[in-house]
Scaffold this active site. Structure first.
Site, PDB file in Angstrom:
ATOM      1  CB  SER A 143      -0.959   0.037   1.126  1.00 13.56           C
ATOM      2  OG  SER A 143      -2.176  -0.424   0.733  1.00 13.56           O
ATOM      3  CG  HIS A 151       5.048  14.279   5.903  1.00  4.10           C
ATOM      4  ND1 HIS A 151       5.265  14.550   4.569  1.00  4.10           N
ATOM      5  CD2 HIS A 151       3.956  13.487   5.947  1.00  4.10           C
ATOM      6  CE1 HIS A 151       4.336  13.949   3.835  1.00  4.10           C
ATOM      7  NE2 HIS A 151       3.534  13.293   4.652  1.00  4.10           N
ATOM      8  CB  CYS A 186      -5.067  -3.161   1.373  1.00  2.00           C
ATOM      9  SG  CYS A 186      -5.498  -1.420   1.350  1.00  2.00           S
TER      10      CYS A 186
END
Length: 264
Positions: A112, A117, A140
Site C-alpha cells: 500500500s 514528514h 491492505c
C-alpha cells in the site's frame, strides 16, 4: 487465532501512524540554528528513504514508486507506493509479538503506502528545540504494518512516541459473514520487544469496539548530557543544570500528555 477462509481478497485496511519527538536544549541562537541544521541533515530525504525502504522489506512490500523532497528552510518528506504479490495466507504470522529489530530484518511478505514528514521546531526564547517525525504505514490485505514498529522506533531514537493503530473496512468469509478485524490485538505494546518496553513509560487508550489502539511512550531515563547541544553539563553550574533539567522535563511532560501544564 483460527485462520479465516475468505471469499476473494482481504479488504481490511490496517494503518499504523505515529509521531516521534526528539528534544534538545540550546544555549545560544547560534547553537539553536546549529541543532536545526544538524537534525535536518540527519533526517534528510535520502536517509528517510533508506529507512522506509527497509521498512518495506519488513512488511514484505514491493516498491512501486518513491517521491522524496527536502524543504527550505528545513524539513523533508518521503512517500513510497508499494504493492502486494499474491501470497499464501497460511504463511502470514498474525500473532501478537514484536517485529524484528534493525539487525534481524528479513523480507517475508508484501503491500500500500508508507510516508514520513519531518518538522524541526524551535523558539527564540527558552532554548528548547524539538524535532518531530510523522510516519504512516498503511496496508491492505493480510499484512500487518505493526511488524515495522520495532524497527522504526529503534532507527529514529525517540524521546517521546505517540502511536495510533486502526483497522478499517471489512472482509467476508466464504459463508458471507463480515469480519471487521482478522487478528487478535489487545495493545500495540504486544508488538514491541521487551528491551524497548523496558526503556519507556507507556500508557494505552484503546477503543476496542472501534478497532482503534493508541499508545504513548516516554523515555524513562533522563541524562542531561543527551539533551544538550554544543555544551556539556560540566560547563554549567548547579543552578543552570537544575533550570535546564526542569525546563526539559516540563516540555517532555506537555508533549507526552498532549496539553499545556502549569509550571511548578
Amino acid at each position: 487465532m483460527h485462520k479465516l477462509k475468505l471469499h476473494g481478497f482481504n479488504n481490511l485496511t490496517k494503518s499504523l501512524s505515529f509521531c516521534i519527538y526528539d528534544i534538545c536544549y540550546t544555549k545560544t541562537a547560534d547553537d539553536r540554528d546549529g541543532y536545526i541544521a544538524y537534525i535536518d541533515e540527519q533526517y534528510n530525504a535520502n536517509r528517510l528513504t533508506e529507512i522506509l525502504t527497509k521498512t518495506c522489506s519488513i512488511i514484505g512490500a514491493n516498491v512501486l514508486n518513491i517521491a522524496r523532497q527536502d524543504y527550505e528552510p528545513q524539513g523533508a518528506s518521503v512517500t513510497i507506493l508499494v504493492s502486494e504479490e499474491p501470497i499464501d495466507p497460511r504463511d502470514v504470522d498474525t500473532s501478537e509479538h514484536p517485529g524484528p529489530l534493525p539487525n534481524s530484518v528479513v523480507a517475508h511478505l508484501d503491500k500500500s503506502h508508507i510516508c514520513v514528514h519531518t518538522y524541526p521546531e524551535s523558539h527564540p526564547e527558552g532554548g528548547l528545540c524539538t524535532f518531530r517525525a510523522d510516519i504512516e504505514v498503511s496496508t491492505c490485505g493480510v499484512i500487518s504494518p505493526l511488524k515495522a514498529l520495532n524497527y522504526l522506533i529503534h532507527q529514529l531514537e525517540s524521546d517521546i512516541v505517540t502511536i495510533d493503530y486502526r483497522v478499517r473496512g471489512f472482509t467476508r468469509d466464504v459463508n458471507g459473514i463480515k469480519h471487521f478485524i482478522d487478528h487478535q490485538i489487545n495493545s500495540v505494546q504486544n508488538f514491541m520487544s521487551e528491551d524497548m518496553k523496558s526503556l519507556y513509560h507507556m500508557m494505552d487508550v484503546n477503543v476496542y469496539q472501534e478497532n482503534i489502539f493508541h499508545t504513548k511512550m516516554l523515555l524513562k531515563d533522563f541524562d542531561l548530557k543527551h539533551y544538550l547541544f554544543n555544551v556539556s553539563p560540566e560547563e554549567l553550574n548547579a543552578a543552570e543544570r537544575k533550570r535546564i533539567t526542569d525546563l526539559l522535563y516540563h516540555e517532555m511532560q506537555e508533549i507526552y500528555y498532549g496539553r499545556n501544564l502549569p509550571v511548578i
